[in-house]
Design an enzyme around this catalytic site. Structure first.
Site, PDB file in Angstrom:
ATOM      1  N   HIS A 228      -1.000   1.535  -2.905  1.00  0.00           N
ATOM      2  CA  HIS A 228      -0.713   0.839  -4.155  1.00  0.00           C
ATOM      3  C   HIS A 228      -1.474  -0.474  -4.202  1.00  0.00           C
ATOM      4  CE1 HIS A 228       1.447  -1.402  -7.237  1.00  0.00           C
ATOM      5  NE2 HIS A 228       1.709  -0.223  -7.761  1.00  0.00           N
TER       6      HIS A 228
ATOM      7  N   GLU B  87      -5.080   3.175 -11.145  1.00  0.00           N
ATOM      8  CA  GLU B  87      -4.331   2.001 -11.582  1.00  0.00           C
ATOM      9  C   GLU B  87      -5.249   0.782 -11.567  1.00  0.00           C
ATOM     10  OE1 GLU B  87       0.156   2.396 -11.140  1.00  0.00           O
ATOM     11  OE2 GLU B  87      -0.573   1.733  -9.210  1.00  0.00           O
TER      12      GLU B  87
ATOM     13  N   GLY C 170       1.272  -4.618 -14.455  1.00  0.00           N
ATOM     14  CA  GLY C 170       2.233  -5.700 -14.654  1.00  0.00           C
ATOM     15  C   GLY C 170       1.763  -6.778 -15.621  1.00  0.00           C
TER      16      GLY C 170
ATOM     17  N   SER D  71       0.830  -0.907 -17.037  1.00  0.00           N
ATOM     18  CA  SER D  71       1.415  -1.236 -18.331  1.00  0.00           C
ATOM     19  C   SER D  71       1.618  -0.011 -19.231  1.00  0.00           C
ATOM     20  CB  SER D  71       0.585  -2.317 -19.034  1.00  0.00           C
ATOM     21  OG  SER D  71       0.554  -3.492 -18.239  1.00  0.00           O
TER      22      SER D  71
ATOM     23  N   GLY E  93       5.661   1.209 -13.789  1.00  0.00           N
ATOM     24  CA  GLY E  93       6.278   0.121 -13.040  1.00  0.00           C
ATOM     25  C   GLY E  93       7.374  -0.529 -13.865  1.00  0.00           C
TER      26      GLY E  93
HETATM   27  P1  PGA Z   1       3.371  -1.660 -14.503  1.00  0.00           P
HETATM   28  O1  PGA Z   1       3.270  -1.332 -12.936  1.00  0.00           O
HETATM   29  O2  PGA Z   1       3.761  -0.382 -15.204  1.00  0.00           O
HETATM   30  O3  PGA Z   1       4.416  -2.720 -14.583  1.00  0.00           O
HETATM   31  O4  PGA Z   1       2.035  -2.150 -14.931  1.00  0.00           O
HETATM   32  C1  PGA Z   1       2.551  -0.244 -12.469  1.00  0.00           C
HETATM   33  C2  PGA Z   1       2.650  -0.158 -10.981  1.00  0.00           C
HETATM   34  O5  PGA Z   1       3.212  -1.065 -10.343  1.00  0.00           O
HETATM   35  O6  PGA Z   1       2.151   0.807 -10.417  1.00  0.00           O
END
Ligand code: PGA
Length: 242
Positions: A85, A156, A162, A202, A223
């Site tokens: 990750h 990602e 985030g 996101s 996330g």
């Molecule tokens: P997010 O996180 O959906 O808040 O962007 C994704 C993740 O942590 O893999």
């Protein structure tokens, strides 16, 4: 999923009800913090909800205080583990050298793996996205793995995690197509065809359908939208129409 126990329980209960009432729901899993894995795994047993760890170490046994081995995850009934990750790379400074043995150990332990890839904003701005993805795949994805285990690739982009700024559906599709082509070229046509590639960064109830519309986008890694009761099930619901 990084929740306190009570909220986590609520999200899991809602998700379980949703999955029970919705036969057309997508394959769904949660990866709670290690501390909550066992009770959530026990609650989800005999349901459609799959459970995985967020992280693992590569040794089976030994003195590695604080670490969790993939065999321990398997022992409590987990089916999945996330390797690589973005936060493991960018907050904890782990690299492909750390991830390759973790991925191998996870397969040996009998787990399925979600291996995450993705470029930073600077790398994208310098036009290096494909080079970074190739490197992240090359240094970690083994030549082969047990036929009864699944490797999912997570795309990602670091700048989208985030931040509320998701990749556009086109950006996601482009990166996913590149990843599938990499498997076609360096592994095999059949692996490339059956490979599931999930987009993360996101993903929200309002954009999930557009993102999943890309032909090479096979799922989402979620996330913050999984942290609030109600939001995760809306996201699951909206993903069905895509
Ligand atoms: P997010 O996180 O959906 O808040 O962007 C994704 C993740 O942590 O893999």
């Amino acid at each position: 999923m990084n929740l306190r126990r009570e909220t986590g329980r609520e999200v899991v209960e809602e998700t379980l009800s949703f999955l029970e009432e919705t036969p057309e729901a997508p394959d769904t899993g949660v990866c709670p913090p290690a501390l909550y894995l066992d009770p959530i795994q026990r609650r989800a047993r005999n349901s459609a909800l799959q459970v995985g760890g967020q992280h693992c170490y590569h040794e089976k046994d030994g003195a590695y205080t604080g670490e969790i081995s993939p065999w321990m995850l398997k022992d409590i009934g987990c089916e999945w583990v996330i390797v690589g990750h973005s936060e493991r790379r960018h907050v904890f400074d782990e690299t492909g050298e750390d991830f390759a043995p973790k991925l191998k150990a996870a397969f040996e332990a009998g787990l399925n793996v979600i291996y995450c890839t993705g470029e930073t904003a600077d790398e994208r701005n310098r036009g290096e996205t494909e080079q970074i993805l190739s490197q992240q795949l090359e240094e970690v994805v083994p030549g082969q793995w047990p036929e009864d285990r699944e490797l999912i690739i997570g795309y990602e982009p670091v700048w989208a995690i985030g931040t509320g700024e998701s990749a556009t559906p086109d950006q996601a599709q482009q990166a996913h197509a590149f990843i599938r082509d990499w498997f076609r070229e360096f592994r095999s046509e059949s692996i490339a065809e059956s490979l599931r590639i999930q987009y993360g960064g996101s993903v929200k109830p309002y954009n999930v359908a557009d993102i999943l519309a890309g032909p090479d986008v096979d799922g989402a890694l979620v996330g913050s939208a999984s942290l609030e009761p109600g939001t995760f099930t809306s996201l699951l619901e909206n993903s069905i129409t895509s």
